[in-house]
Design an enzyme around this catalytic site. Structure first.
Site, PDB file in Angstrom:
ATOM      1  N   CYS A 203      -9.917  -1.349   5.262  1.00  0.00           N
ATOM      2  CA  CYS A 203     -11.097  -0.865   5.176  1.00  0.00           C
ATOM      3  C   CYS A 203     -11.859  -0.048   5.915  1.00  0.00           C
ATOM      4  O   CYS A 203     -12.617   0.765   5.514  1.00  0.00           O
ATOM      5  CB  CYS A 203     -11.920  -2.452   5.840  1.00  0.00           C
ATOM      6  SG  CYS A 203     -11.225  -3.037   7.480  1.00  0.00           S
TER       7      CYS A 203
ATOM      8  N   HIS B 114     -18.290  -1.503   9.698  1.00  0.00           N
ATOM      9  CA  HIS B 114     -17.423  -0.815  10.654  1.00  0.00           C
ATOM     10  C   HIS B 114     -18.267   0.729  10.984  1.00  0.00           C
ATOM     11  O   HIS B 114     -18.938   1.195   9.677  1.00  0.00           O
ATOM     12  CB  HIS B 114     -16.132  -0.590   9.918  1.00  0.00           C
ATOM     13  CG  HIS B 114     -15.257  -1.497  10.139  1.00  0.00           C
ATOM     14  ND1 HIS B 114     -15.444  -2.550  10.753  1.00  0.00           N
ATOM     15  CD2 HIS B 114     -13.837  -1.539   9.493  1.00  0.00           C
ATOM     16  CE1 HIS B 114     -14.198  -3.357  10.884  1.00  0.00           C
ATOM     17  NE2 HIS B 114     -13.224  -2.669  10.006  1.00  0.00           N
TER      18      HIS B 114
ATOM     19  N   ARG C 113       0.636  -1.286   0.191  1.00  0.00           N
ATOM     20  CA  ARG C 113      -0.033   0.086   0.030  1.00  0.00           C
ATOM     21  C   ARG C 113       0.838   1.399  -0.004  1.00  0.00           C
ATOM     22  O   ARG C 113       0.593   2.241  -0.801  1.00  0.00           O
ATOM     23  CB  ARG C 113      -1.029   0.146   1.195  1.00  0.00           C
ATOM     24  CG  ARG C 113      -2.430  -1.036   1.034  1.00  0.00           C
ATOM     25  CD  ARG C 113      -2.893  -0.938   2.059  1.00  0.00           C
ATOM     26  NE  ARG C 113      -4.065  -1.857   2.258  1.00  0.00           N
ATOM     27  CZ  ARG C 113      -4.504  -2.446   3.349  1.00  0.00           C
ATOM     28  NH1 ARG C 113      -4.096  -2.100   4.559  1.00  0.00           N
ATOM     29  NH2 ARG C 113      -5.291  -3.362   3.323  1.00  0.00           N
TER      30      ARG C 113
END
Ligand SMILES: O=C(O)C/C=C/c1cccc(C(=O)O)c1C(=O)O
Length: 342
Positions: A127, A247, A98
Protein backbone atom coordinates in the site's frame (compact mmCIF):
# COMPACT_ATOMS: atom_id res chain seq x y z
CA UNK A 1 -18.83 -10.15 -21.34
CA UNK A 2 -19.03 -11.08 -17.64
CA UNK A 3 -16.41 -12.88 -15.59
CA UNK A 4 -16.52 -15.45 -12.81
CA UNK A 5 -14.81 -13.82 -9.81
CA UNK A 6 -13.50 -15.32 -6.57
CA UNK A 7 -12.40 -13.24 -3.58
CA UNK A 8 -9.96 -15.00 -1.26
CA UNK A 9 -10.00 -13.33 2.16
CA UNK A 10 -13.54 -12.05 1.64
CA UNK A 11 -14.22 -11.33 5.32
CA UNK A 12 -11.28 -9.00 6.03
CA UNK A 13 -11.04 -5.23 5.52
CA UNK A 14 -9.60 -5.58 1.99
CA UNK A 15 -12.09 -8.30 1.05
CA UNK A 16 -14.97 -6.09 2.15
CA UNK A 17 -13.54 -3.22 0.08
CA UNK A 18 -13.39 -5.49 -2.98
CA UNK A 19 -17.15 -6.04 -2.59
CA UNK A 20 -17.81 -2.30 -2.09
CA UNK A 21 -15.85 -1.47 -5.24
CA UNK A 22 -17.31 -4.28 -7.39
CA UNK A 23 -20.76 -2.83 -6.69
CA UNK A 24 -19.72 0.83 -6.91
CA UNK A 25 -17.83 0.37 -10.20
CA UNK A 26 -20.36 -2.02 -11.68
CA UNK A 27 -17.61 -4.59 -12.22
CA UNK A 28 -18.89 -7.15 -14.78
CA UNK A 29 -19.07 -10.34 -12.75
CA UNK A 30 -21.19 -13.39 -13.61
CA UNK A 31 -20.54 -15.76 -10.69
CA UNK A 32 -19.05 -14.52 -7.39
CA UNK A 33 -17.35 -16.85 -4.91
CA UNK A 34 -16.41 -15.64 -1.42
CA UNK A 35 -13.55 -17.66 0.02
CA UNK A 36 -11.83 -17.49 3.39
CA UNK A 37 -10.16 -19.63 6.05
CA UNK A 38 -12.01 -22.42 7.82
CA UNK A 39 -12.55 -20.00 10.75
CA UNK A 40 -14.66 -17.65 8.60
CA UNK A 41 -16.40 -20.31 6.48
CA UNK A 42 -20.17 -20.35 6.80
CA UNK A 43 -20.46 -16.59 7.37
CA UNK A 44 -23.37 -15.05 5.44
CA UNK A 45 -22.71 -11.86 3.46
CA UNK A 46 -25.46 -9.77 1.85
CA UNK A 47 -24.24 -8.33 -1.44
CA UNK A 48 -26.24 -6.61 -4.19
CA UNK A 49 -29.51 -8.09 -2.97
CA UNK A 50 -28.18 -11.65 -2.72
CA UNK A 51 -27.01 -13.68 0.26
CA UNK A 52 -23.63 -15.32 -0.16
CA UNK A 53 -22.16 -17.98 2.13
CA UNK A 54 -18.41 -17.70 2.66
CA UNK A 55 -16.76 -20.99 1.69
CA UNK A 56 -13.55 -22.43 3.10
CA UNK A 57 -10.90 -22.03 0.40
CA UNK A 58 -9.57 -25.26 -1.11
CA UNK A 59 -7.61 -25.98 -4.28
CA UNK A 60 -10.89 -27.00 -5.93
CA UNK A 61 -12.49 -23.61 -5.12
CA UNK A 62 -11.03 -22.04 -8.28
CA UNK A 63 -12.58 -24.33 -10.89
CA UNK A 64 -14.40 -22.11 -13.43
CA UNK A 65 -13.02 -18.90 -11.95
CA UNK A 66 -11.74 -16.27 -14.41
CA UNK A 67 -10.43 -13.64 -11.96
CA UNK A 68 -9.19 -14.52 -8.46
CA UNK A 69 -8.79 -11.47 -6.21
CA UNK A 70 -6.53 -12.37 -3.31
CA UNK A 71 -6.94 -9.95 -0.39
CA UNK A 72 -3.50 -10.83 1.02
CA UNK A 73 -1.81 -12.80 3.76
CA UNK A 74 -0.42 -16.30 3.87
CA UNK A 75 -3.32 -17.91 1.95
CA UNK A 76 -1.96 -16.39 -1.28
CA UNK A 77 1.07 -18.67 -1.37
CA UNK A 78 -1.12 -21.67 -0.54
CA UNK A 79 -3.77 -21.20 -3.21
CA UNK A 80 -2.16 -19.24 -6.09
CA UNK A 81 -0.76 -22.36 -7.84
CA UNK A 82 -4.14 -24.14 -7.81
CA UNK A 83 -5.95 -21.01 -8.98
CA UNK A 84 -3.55 -20.55 -11.89
CA UNK A 85 -3.79 -24.26 -12.73
CA UNK A 86 -7.58 -23.89 -12.82
CA UNK A 87 -7.13 -21.18 -15.46
CA UNK A 88 -7.84 -18.14 -13.26
CA UNK A 89 -5.81 -14.94 -13.39
CA UNK A 90 -4.69 -14.23 -9.82
CA UNK A 91 -4.37 -10.61 -8.73
CA UNK A 92 -2.58 -10.98 -5.41
CA UNK A 93 -2.43 -8.30 -2.71
CA UNK A 94 0.18 -10.22 -0.68
CA UNK A 95 3.93 -9.83 -0.94
CA UNK A 96 4.32 -13.55 -1.77
CA UNK A 97 5.14 -13.07 -5.48
CA UNK A 98 5.93 -9.34 -5.78
CA UNK A 99 9.67 -9.73 -6.36
CA UNK A 100 9.35 -12.86 -8.53
CA UNK A 101 10.81 -11.94 -11.94
CA UNK A 102 8.01 -13.96 -13.59
CA UNK A 103 5.34 -11.88 -11.85
CA UNK A 104 4.42 -8.33 -12.91
CA UNK A 105 4.16 -5.87 -9.99
CA UNK A 106 1.59 -3.33 -11.16
CA UNK A 107 0.04 0.05 -10.50
CA UNK A 108 -2.15 0.41 -13.61
CA UNK A 109 -1.62 4.17 -13.99
CA UNK A 110 2.15 3.74 -13.58
CA UNK A 111 3.30 0.57 -15.38
CA UNK A 112 0.34 -1.06 -17.19
CA UNK A 113 2.71 -2.34 -19.89
CA UNK A 114 4.01 -4.87 -17.35
CA UNK A 115 0.65 -6.70 -17.16
CA UNK A 116 0.96 -8.47 -20.53
CA UNK A 117 3.93 -10.56 -19.41
CA UNK A 118 1.94 -12.28 -16.63
CA UNK A 119 1.97 -16.06 -16.38
CA UNK A 120 -1.18 -16.30 -14.30
CA UNK A 121 -0.25 -14.15 -11.31
CA UNK A 122 -0.13 -10.34 -11.14
CA UNK A 123 1.09 -8.83 -7.87
CA UNK A 124 -0.46 -5.81 -6.20
CA UNK A 125 2.26 -3.72 -4.51
CA UNK A 126 2.43 -2.82 -0.84
CA UNK A 127 0.00 0.00 0.00
CA UNK A 128 2.71 2.54 0.90
CA UNK A 129 4.55 1.77 -2.33
CA UNK A 130 1.38 2.26 -4.43
CA UNK A 131 0.62 5.61 -2.82
CA UNK A 132 4.18 6.86 -3.32
CA UNK A 133 4.67 5.75 -6.94
CA UNK A 134 1.37 7.35 -7.96
CA UNK A 135 3.05 10.69 -7.19
CA UNK A 136 6.52 9.74 -8.42
CA UNK A 137 5.53 8.57 -11.92
CA UNK A 138 4.39 11.91 -13.43
CA UNK A 139 7.47 13.59 -11.99
CA UNK A 140 9.82 10.85 -13.20
CA UNK A 141 8.42 11.34 -16.73
CA UNK A 142 9.68 14.95 -16.58
CA UNK A 143 13.12 14.16 -15.17
CA UNK A 144 14.79 10.88 -14.16
CA UNK A 145 14.81 10.38 -10.39
CA UNK A 146 18.20 9.84 -8.74
CA UNK A 147 17.25 9.48 -5.06
CA UNK A 148 14.16 9.21 -2.87
CA UNK A 149 13.91 9.70 0.90
CA UNK A 150 10.47 8.79 2.26
CA UNK A 151 9.00 8.82 5.76
CA UNK A 152 5.54 7.31 6.16
CA UNK A 153 2.72 7.92 8.62
CA UNK A 154 0.71 4.73 8.24
CA UNK A 155 -2.89 4.19 9.33
CA UNK A 156 -3.76 1.34 11.65
CA UNK A 157 -5.94 -0.19 8.91
CA UNK A 158 -2.71 -1.69 7.55
CA UNK A 159 -2.79 -3.93 10.59
CA UNK A 160 -6.27 -5.16 9.66
CA UNK A 161 -9.67 -4.88 11.33
CA UNK A 162 -8.18 -5.91 14.67
CA UNK A 163 -5.71 -3.04 14.66
CA UNK A 164 -8.48 -0.55 13.84
CA UNK A 165 -10.52 -1.94 16.73
CA UNK A 166 -7.47 -1.68 19.02
CA UNK A 167 -7.06 2.06 18.35
CA UNK A 168 -10.77 2.66 18.91
CA UNK A 169 -10.76 0.71 22.16
CA UNK A 170 -7.61 2.43 23.46
CA UNK A 171 -9.11 5.90 22.87
CA UNK A 172 -12.31 4.83 24.68
CA UNK A 173 -10.31 3.35 27.58
CA UNK A 174 -8.31 6.56 27.95
CA UNK A 175 -11.45 8.69 27.88
CA UNK A 176 -13.11 6.43 30.46
CA UNK A 177 -10.05 6.21 32.68
CA UNK A 178 -9.72 2.46 32.13
CA UNK A 179 -6.54 0.41 31.58
CA UNK A 180 -5.14 0.70 28.04
CA UNK A 181 -4.46 -2.71 26.47
CA UNK A 182 -2.14 -3.33 23.50
CA UNK A 183 -2.26 -6.80 21.89
CA UNK A 184 -2.04 -6.07 18.16
CA UNK A 185 0.31 -3.21 17.19
CA UNK A 186 2.98 -2.98 15.91
CA UNK A 187 2.27 -6.59 14.89
CA UNK A 188 0.16 -9.36 16.44
CA UNK A 189 2.93 -11.96 16.09
CA UNK A 190 5.66 -9.71 17.50
CA UNK A 191 6.96 -10.22 21.05
CA UNK A 192 6.12 -6.74 22.27
CA UNK A 193 3.01 -4.62 21.75
CA UNK A 194 2.65 -0.89 22.38
CA UNK A 195 -0.17 1.63 22.78
CA UNK A 196 -0.91 3.40 19.46
CA UNK A 197 -3.45 5.94 20.80
CA UNK A 198 -1.64 9.31 21.14
CA UNK A 199 1.59 7.53 20.22
CA UNK A 200 3.80 6.76 17.19
CA UNK A 201 5.41 3.34 16.65
CA UNK A 202 8.48 3.33 14.36
CA UNK A 203 8.08 -0.35 13.47
CA UNK A 204 5.86 -1.92 10.79
CA UNK A 205 6.48 -5.67 10.41
CA UNK A 206 9.70 -7.39 11.52
CA UNK A 207 13.25 -6.03 11.61
CA UNK A 208 15.71 -7.42 9.09
CA UNK A 209 19.47 -7.89 9.46
CA UNK A 210 20.17 -4.43 8.01
CA UNK A 211 18.07 -2.80 10.79
CA UNK A 212 15.34 -1.83 8.31
CA UNK A 213 11.84 -3.25 8.75
CA UNK A 214 10.22 -5.47 6.12
CA UNK A 215 7.81 -2.62 5.33
CA UNK A 216 10.72 -0.25 4.63
CA UNK A 217 12.48 -2.79 2.42
CA UNK A 218 9.24 -3.43 0.51
CA UNK A 219 9.01 0.27 -0.36
CA UNK A 220 12.65 0.29 -1.51
CA UNK A 221 12.62 -2.96 -3.52
CA UNK A 222 9.11 -2.67 -5.00
CA UNK A 223 9.57 0.93 -6.18
CA UNK A 224 12.66 -0.05 -8.19
CA UNK A 225 10.73 -2.90 -9.86
CA UNK A 226 7.62 -0.83 -10.65
CA UNK A 227 9.70 2.07 -12.05
CA UNK A 228 12.00 -0.42 -13.87
CA UNK A 229 15.01 1.41 -12.50
CA UNK A 230 17.44 -0.51 -10.30
CA UNK A 231 19.68 2.56 -10.19
CA UNK A 232 17.13 4.38 -8.01
CA UNK A 233 18.64 5.28 -4.63
CA UNK A 234 15.87 4.99 -2.02
CA UNK A 235 15.69 5.02 1.76
CA UNK A 236 12.54 4.73 3.87
CA UNK A 237 11.28 5.05 7.43
CA UNK A 238 7.81 3.62 8.03
CA UNK A 239 5.88 4.62 11.13
CA UNK A 240 2.50 3.56 12.54
CA UNK A 241 0.34 6.51 13.55
CA UNK A 242 -3.04 6.76 15.33
CA UNK A 243 -5.05 7.30 12.11
CA UNK A 244 -7.74 4.85 10.91
CA UNK A 245 -7.59 4.40 7.12
CA UNK A 246 -5.26 6.66 5.15
CA UNK A 247 -1.52 6.53 4.84
CA UNK A 248 0.45 9.74 4.59
CA UNK A 249 4.02 10.06 3.31
CA UNK A 250 6.64 12.81 3.33
CA UNK A 251 8.72 12.38 0.18
CA UNK A 252 11.99 14.03 -0.81
CA UNK A 253 13.16 13.51 -4.39
CA UNK A 254 16.41 14.36 -6.18
CA UNK A 255 16.10 14.56 -9.97
CA UNK A 256 18.68 14.59 -12.75
CA UNK A 257 17.33 17.95 -13.91
CA UNK A 258 15.51 20.76 -12.13
CA UNK A 259 11.70 20.57 -11.95
CA UNK A 260 9.92 23.75 -10.86
CA UNK A 261 7.08 23.65 -8.33
CA UNK A 262 4.77 24.94 -11.08
CA UNK A 263 5.78 22.14 -13.45
CA UNK A 264 5.41 19.56 -10.69
CA UNK A 265 1.92 20.85 -9.86
CA UNK A 266 0.96 20.78 -13.56
CA UNK A 267 1.97 17.16 -14.23
CA UNK A 268 0.58 15.87 -10.93
CA UNK A 269 -2.78 17.56 -11.52
CA UNK A 270 -2.94 15.95 -14.96
CA UNK A 271 -2.07 12.42 -13.78
CA UNK A 272 -5.02 10.00 -13.54
CA UNK A 273 -5.64 8.85 -9.98
CA UNK A 274 -3.89 11.86 -8.43
CA UNK A 275 -5.63 14.94 -7.05
CA UNK A 276 -3.47 18.04 -6.56
CA UNK A 277 -4.33 19.42 -3.11
CA UNK A 278 -1.75 22.18 -2.81
CA UNK A 279 -2.46 25.80 -1.92
CA UNK A 280 -0.50 27.03 1.13
CA UNK A 281 -2.06 30.50 0.86
CA UNK A 282 -5.40 28.87 1.62
CA UNK A 283 -3.91 26.30 4.05
CA UNK A 284 -4.85 23.57 1.54
CA UNK A 285 -2.90 20.30 1.71
CA UNK A 286 -3.79 16.58 1.89
CA UNK A 287 -4.91 15.14 5.20
CA UNK A 288 -5.77 11.49 6.01
CA UNK A 289 -9.25 12.33 7.27
CA UNK A 290 -9.97 13.87 3.85
CA UNK A 291 -8.58 11.07 1.66
CA UNK A 292 -10.21 8.16 3.49
CA UNK A 293 -12.90 6.53 1.35
CA UNK A 294 -11.68 8.25 -1.82
CA UNK A 295 -10.12 6.66 -4.92
CA UNK A 296 -7.43 9.28 -5.63
CA UNK A 297 -4.20 9.85 -3.79
CA UNK A 298 -3.76 13.54 -2.95
CA UNK A 299 -0.46 15.46 -3.30
CA UNK A 300 0.48 18.78 -1.69
CA UNK A 301 3.18 20.72 0.21
CA UNK A 302 5.16 20.70 -3.06
CA UNK A 303 8.29 22.83 -2.61
CA UNK A 304 11.91 23.03 -3.69
CA UNK A 305 14.49 21.26 -1.53
CA UNK A 306 17.08 24.06 -1.38
CA UNK A 307 19.59 21.80 0.39
CA UNK A 308 20.44 19.91 -2.83
CA UNK A 309 20.45 20.55 -6.60
CA UNK A 310 17.25 19.56 -8.43
CA UNK A 311 15.33 18.57 -5.30
CA UNK A 312 11.61 18.63 -4.47
CA UNK A 313 9.65 17.79 -1.33
CA UNK A 314 6.00 16.78 -1.31
CA UNK A 315 3.36 15.18 0.92
CA UNK A 316 1.00 12.46 -0.34
CA UNK A 317 -2.03 10.88 1.32
CA UNK A 318 -4.12 7.92 0.15
CA UNK A 319 -6.70 5.47 1.46
CA UNK A 320 -4.72 2.36 2.41
CA UNK A 321 -7.58 -0.12 1.94
CA UNK A 322 -8.87 1.46 -1.29
CA UNK A 323 -6.09 2.63 -3.66
CA UNK A 324 -3.54 1.04 -1.33
CA UNK A 325 -5.04 -2.42 -1.87
CA UNK A 326 -8.51 -3.29 -3.24
CA UNK A 327 -8.97 -0.48 -5.81
CA UNK A 328 -5.53 -0.95 -7.33
CA UNK A 329 -6.13 -4.69 -7.72
CA UNK A 330 -9.57 -4.19 -9.26
CA UNK A 331 -8.20 -1.54 -11.64
CA UNK A 332 -5.68 -4.12 -12.88
CA UNK A 333 -8.62 -6.44 -13.68
CA UNK A 334 -10.51 -3.55 -15.33
CA UNK A 335 -7.45 -2.69 -17.44
CA UNK A 336 -7.20 -6.32 -18.58
CA UNK A 337 -10.89 -6.35 -19.53
CA UNK A 338 -10.58 -3.02 -21.39
CA UNK A 339 -7.57 -4.37 -23.30
CA UNK A 340 -9.15 -7.78 -23.95
CA UNK A 341 -6.42 -9.61 -22.05
CA UNK A 342 -8.53 -12.46 -20.68
O1 LIG B 1 0.86 -2.29 7.77
C1 LIG B 1 0.65 -1.60 6.74
O2 LIG B 1 0.33 -0.40 6.75
C2 LIG B 1 0.79 -2.29 5.40
C3 LIG B 1 0.83 -3.76 5.59
C4 LIG B 1 0.94 -4.58 4.57
C5 LIG B 1 0.99 -6.04 4.76
C6 LIG B 1 0.60 -6.61 5.99
C7 LIG B 1 0.72 -7.98 6.18
C8 LIG B 1 1.26 -8.80 5.19
C9 LIG B 1 1.63 -8.22 3.98
C10 LIG B 1 2.25 -9.10 2.97
O3 LIG B 1 1.55 -9.56 2.06
O4 LIG B 1 3.44 -9.29 3.03
C11 LIG B 1 1.48 -6.85 3.74
C12 LIG B 1 1.81 -6.25 2.42
O5 LIG B 1 2.99 -6.00 2.15
O6 LIG B 1 0.86 -6.01 1.64
Amino acid sequence: KKYNVAILGATGAVGQEFLNLIEERNFPFAELKLLASKRSAGKKIQFMGKEYTVEEATDASFEGVDIALFAGGAASKTFAPAAVKAGAVVIDNSSAFRMDPEVPLVVPEVNPEAIASHKGIIANPNCSTIIMVMALKPLYDVSKIKRIVVSTYQAVSGGGKEAMAELEEQVKAINEGREVVANILPGASLAKHYQIAFNLIPQIDVFKENLYTKEEMKMIDETKKIMSDDSLRITATTVRVPVYRSHAESVNVEFEDEISVEKAREVLAAFPGVTLTDNPDEQVYPMPLETSGKDDVEVGRIRKDYSIDNGLNFWVCGDQIRKGAALNALQIAEYMIEHDMF
